[in-house]
Design a protein around this motif. Structure first.
Motif, PDB file in Angstrom:
ATOM      1  N   ILE A   1      55.759  -0.428  30.465  1.00 38.46           N
ATOM      2  CA  ILE A   1      55.016  -1.224  29.397  1.00 38.46           C
ATOM      3  C   ILE A   1      54.259  -0.683  28.249  1.00 38.46           C
ATOM      4  O   ILE A   1      54.136  -1.096  27.182  1.00 38.46           O
TER       5      ILE A   1
ATOM      6  N   TYR B   1      47.827  -5.646  32.022  1.00 38.64           N
ATOM      7  CA  TYR B   1      49.145  -5.641  32.489  1.00 38.64           C
ATOM      8  C   TYR B   1      49.811  -4.243  32.176  1.00 38.64           C
ATOM      9  O   TYR B   1      50.825  -3.895  32.691  1.00 38.64           O
TER      10      TYR B   1
ATOM     11  N   LYS C   1      51.176  -2.439  35.070  1.00 38.20           N
ATOM     12  CA  LYS C   1      52.260  -3.087  35.941  1.00 38.20           C
ATOM     13  C   LYS C   1      53.483  -2.335  35.635  1.00 38.20           C
ATOM     14  O   LYS C   1      53.720  -1.919  34.534  1.00 38.20           O
TER      15      LYS C   1
ATOM     16  N   ILE D   1      57.589  -2.144  35.092  1.00 39.26           N
ATOM     17  CA  ILE D   1      58.497  -3.162  34.006  1.00 39.26           C
ATOM     18  C   ILE D   1      59.281  -4.087  34.950  1.00 39.26           C
ATOM     19  O   ILE D   1      59.437  -5.181  34.593  1.00 39.26           O
TER      20      ILE D   1
ATOM     21  N   LEU E   1      57.147  -7.138  35.325  1.00 42.46           N
ATOM     22  CA  LEU E   1      56.998  -7.908  34.244  1.00 42.46           C
ATOM     23  C   LEU E   1      58.030  -8.695  33.974  1.00 42.46           C
ATOM     24  O   LEU E   1      58.127  -9.976  33.721  1.00 42.46           O
TER      25      LEU E   1
ATOM     26  N   TRP F   1      58.409 -12.669  33.879  1.00 43.53           N
ATOM     27  CA  TRP F   1      59.222 -13.334  32.517  1.00 43.53           C
ATOM     28  C   TRP F   1      60.175 -14.403  33.170  1.00 43.53           C
ATOM     29  O   TRP F   1      60.650 -15.530  32.502  1.00 43.53           O
TER      30      TRP F   1
ATOM     31  N   THR G   1      55.845 -11.235  26.111  1.00 44.62           N
ATOM     32  CA  THR G   1      54.931 -10.227  26.377  1.00 44.62           C
ATOM     33  C   THR G   1      53.852 -10.297  25.099  1.00 44.62           C
ATOM     34  O   THR G   1      52.721  -9.826  25.447  1.00 44.62           O
TER      35      THR G   1
ATOM     36  N   LEU H   1      51.434 -12.911  26.465  1.00 42.26           N
ATOM     37  CA  LEU H   1      50.482 -12.413  27.769  1.00 42.26           C
ATOM     38  C   LEU H   1      49.384 -11.425  27.014  1.00 42.26           C
ATOM     39  O   LEU H   1      48.527 -10.786  27.709  1.00 42.26           O
TER      40      LEU H   1
ATOM     41  N   ILE I   1      50.121  -8.407  25.550  1.00 45.33           N
ATOM     42  CA  ILE I   1      50.676  -7.111  25.778  1.00 45.33           C
ATOM     43  C   ILE I   1      50.904  -6.355  24.357  1.00 45.33           C
ATOM     44  O   ILE I   1      50.627  -5.206  24.519  1.00 45.33           O
TER      45      ILE I   1
END
Length: 289
Positions: free
Chosen positions: A6, A15, A18, A20, A23, A27, A91, A94, A96
């Protein structure tokens, strides 16, 4: 390879550490297993192709990936692009990524090939009656007469089916978008299903796999339809072609469009109206010459 990450460890984001997989699971939370599997497969293809952390994906990366997609099938291109755009939107929401680079990428509008996927009533009749395996014949009948999706059919249990006072049966369908609808099963078809049941309990699948009492998979349903079509010399249709046939033929026979839309679990009548456009009853061309 840095694609399946990520962000770099130095990125400041809750995140960033974390995986992938975590994630992707966030999602796709709440979607059906078949949808999760196909979306993950396409997302991993994208991330592997660009070969960089997700947080560093640029518009140029996305556009180059879009240009690399095979141009032979516009529907496949549309699906791939929409799935990746969905991931990038998620993403961004979030926090990210700072920018949603997928927002400016246009999704292609492929040719509407629906008319090519509608079998005639005669073709479907022959398809069903040429099937000698009783379980498979009932699968074909349920796909057509009840307009079910392959995943809806494969997940049916005997507890989802019940008899009505008018001699017909009914099935409670847990469909796309986590929506529940009730579909009436014609009386003759319901009697055939009851004969198939034997001593099965409410939690048992209506259509068992040949390996035992397990549920059929979506792929197994596809294979059953494919083999039945090949047997009578039809091009290999998907189970959805029988659903298309249900919509088109019932409209041809005068079924109200809102009723067809409700039976199929369409999000709106506009989706169902595509079948009217695919086989118009009138056209200005008939008024010339």
């Amino acid at each position: 390879m840095h694609a399946l990450t990520i962000a770099q460890p130095t990125e400041v984001n809750q995140y960033a550490d974390k995986s992938i997989d975590v994630l992707l699971n966030m999602w796709l939370h709440g979607k059906s297993q078949s949808t999760q599997d196909s979306y993950k497969r396409i997302a991993v293809k994208f991330l592997t192709a660009i070969d960089k952390p997700l947080v560093n994906v640029s518009l140029d990366d996305l556009q180059q990936w879009v240009d690399s997609l095979p141009s032979a099938n516009d529907n496949t291109r549309k699906t791939y692009i929409n799935i990746v755009k969905s991931l990038l939107t998620f993403t961004h929401q979030l926090g990210i990524t700072h920018y949603n680079v997928g927002k400016v990428v246009k999704t292609p509008k492929p040719k509407d090939a629906l008319t090519e996927r509608i079998l005639t009533e005669q073709e479907i009749t022959i398809l069903i009656h040429s099937e000698t395996n009783q379980r498979n014949k009932l699968i074909l009948k349920m796909l057509y007469y009840c307009g079910l999706r392959a995943t809806e059919l494969s997940g049916l249990t005997w507890g989802d089916l019940s008899e009505r006072g008018d001699g017909n049966g009914q099935a409670t369908i847990y469909g796309k978008g986590s929506k529940t609808r009730v579909v009436i099963i014609p009386s003759n078809l319901y009697k055939e299903l009851e004969q198939l049941r034997g001593d099965a309990g409410k939690a048992d699948p209506v259509f068992r796999s040949r390996q035992g009492k397990g549920f059929l998979t979506r792929a197994m349903v596809w294979e059953i339809v494919k083999k039945a079509a090949k047997r009578i010399g039809l091009p290999a249709p998907s189970p959805h072609w029988l659903r298309h046939g249900h919509a088109s033929h019932s409209l041809d026979r005068g079924a109200p469009i809102h009723l067809v839309s409700q039976s199929l679990g369409h999000a709106s009548v506009a989706t169902t109206s595509r079948y009217l456009h695919a086989k118009p009853s009138d056209c200005s061309s008939l008024y010339l010459g």
